[in-house]
Design a protein around this motif. Structure first.
Motif, PDB file in Angstrom:
ATOM      1  N   GLY A 154     -10.456  -3.707  -3.187  1.00  0.00           N
ATOM      2  CA  GLY A 154      -9.749  -4.212  -4.357  1.00  0.00           C
ATOM      3  C   GLY A 154     -10.683  -4.433  -5.535  1.00  0.00           C
ATOM      4  O   GLY A 154     -11.879  -4.150  -5.466  1.00  0.00           O
ATOM      5  N   ILE A 186      -7.078  -8.074  -9.780  1.00  0.00           N
ATOM      6  CA  ILE A 186      -6.203  -7.152 -10.502  1.00  0.00           C
ATOM      7  C   ILE A 186      -5.648  -6.097  -9.549  1.00  0.00           C
ATOM      8  O   ILE A 186      -4.900  -5.209  -9.962  1.00  0.00           O
ATOM      9  CB  ILE A 186      -6.923  -6.502 -11.699  1.00  0.00           C
ATOM     10  N   GLU A 187      -6.050  -6.175  -8.300  1.00  0.00           N
ATOM     11  CA  GLU A 187      -5.471  -5.433  -7.184  1.00  0.00           C
ATOM     12  C   GLU A 187      -5.489  -6.394  -5.998  1.00  0.00           C
ATOM     13  O   GLU A 187      -6.137  -7.442  -6.059  1.00  0.00           O
ATOM     14  CB  GLU A 187      -6.300  -4.194  -6.835  1.00  0.00           C
ATOM     15  N   ASP A 188      -4.781  -6.067  -4.937  1.00  0.00           N
ATOM     16  CA  ASP A 188      -4.919  -6.863  -3.721  1.00  0.00           C
ATOM     17  C   ASP A 188      -6.377  -6.808  -3.286  1.00  0.00           C
ATOM     18  O   ASP A 188      -6.988  -5.734  -3.268  1.00  0.00           O
ATOM     19  CB  ASP A 188      -4.022  -6.330  -2.607  1.00  0.00           C
ATOM     20  N   LYS A 240      -2.651  -9.409  -5.796  1.00  0.00           N
ATOM     21  CA  LYS A 240      -2.818  -9.061  -7.202  1.00  0.00           C
ATOM     22  C   LYS A 240      -2.278 -10.188  -8.076  1.00  0.00           C
ATOM     23  O   LYS A 240      -1.162 -10.668  -7.877  1.00  0.00           O
ATOM     24  CB  LYS A 240      -2.080  -7.751  -7.508  1.00  0.00           C
TER      25      LYS A 240
END
Length: 229
Positions: free
Chosen positions: A45, A89-91, A25
């Motif tokens: 993700g 914005i996420e893994d 992230k």
């Protein structure tokens, strides 16, 4: 809520030589100005696609999730550099296909090339409808159309309205609209007073989406075009 899976034809992309990449992230898959290295198929993700203007303002164009392509507009590009940022914005876990390998596959597989062109055409229509709303209806069009698109991408029907099942700060919402956070704050405050929207546990609920559509003369485009992803 997330885009549907790749079509059976586009799944042939996985037969092209590729590598599996992981991004934490906050990391960038690529940034504006980087040399073009390839395209990415997201497996898990979310990735934010956007651009920072010369005056430092951030504009978010879309959020891509599983089974979506990132960097596809660089195919057969005469420019050798990316023109947008792609930020996890996420893994994220994704498959990376070298641009040369993808171009070779499209040149030698007519069926894949046709499906790929159709897919890109739909994606471009999404972008065009978004800019149409921004240009024709000003700040109200920017915010209201963004809320409608978010509801189509991440909306969950509840008894009292549509829950946008995504934690989104006012700054992040402003980035989607290309506006200052203060303007979005003021407009959201007015919508809350009218009980058009509310916020619970960091997530927005749209109680009267028809009001938003009427205010911007919504043309009721197919949901496939009226999405944020």
């Amino acid at each position: 809520m997330i885009s549907p899976e790749l079509s059976s034809e586009l799944k042939e992309l996985f037969t092209i030589r590729h590598t599996v990449k992981e991004f934490k992230k906050g990391a960038y898959l690529f940034q504006d100005g980087d040399a073009i290295k390839g395209v990415y198929i997201i497996r898990s993700g979310k990735v934010q696609i956007g651009k920072v203007t010369p005056d430092g303002r951030e504009l978010t164009l879309k959020i891509c999730g599983p089974n979506q392509l990132v960097g596809e507009v660089t195919v057969f590009s005469v420019d050798s550099k990316y023109m947008l940022d792609a930020k996890a914005i996420e893994d994220v876990i994704c498959a990376k296909i070298a641009i040369k390998d993808l171009e070779d596959a499209l040149l030698h597989n007519a069926k894949l090339a046709a499906v790929f062109m159709k897919w890109m055409g739909i994606d471009q229509q999404k972008t065009q409808t978004k800019f149409r709303d921004l240009l024709l209806h000003g700040k109200k069009g920017a915010l209201y159309s963004t809320l409608i698109r978010l509801s189509n991408s991440y909306g969950v029907q509840k008894d009292d309205g549509i829950l946008i099942d995504m934690n989104l700060t006012n700054q992040e919402l402003a980035n989607f609209c290309g506006m200052a956070r203060e303007v979005v704050n003021r407009m959201l405050s007015d919508l809350k007073k009218q009980e058009i929207v509310s916020v619970a546990e960091g997530k927005m609920i749209i109680h009267d989406i028809s009001h938003l559509k009427i205010e911007i003369n919504c043309e009721n485009c197919p949901i496939s075009l009226c999405k944020i992803d």
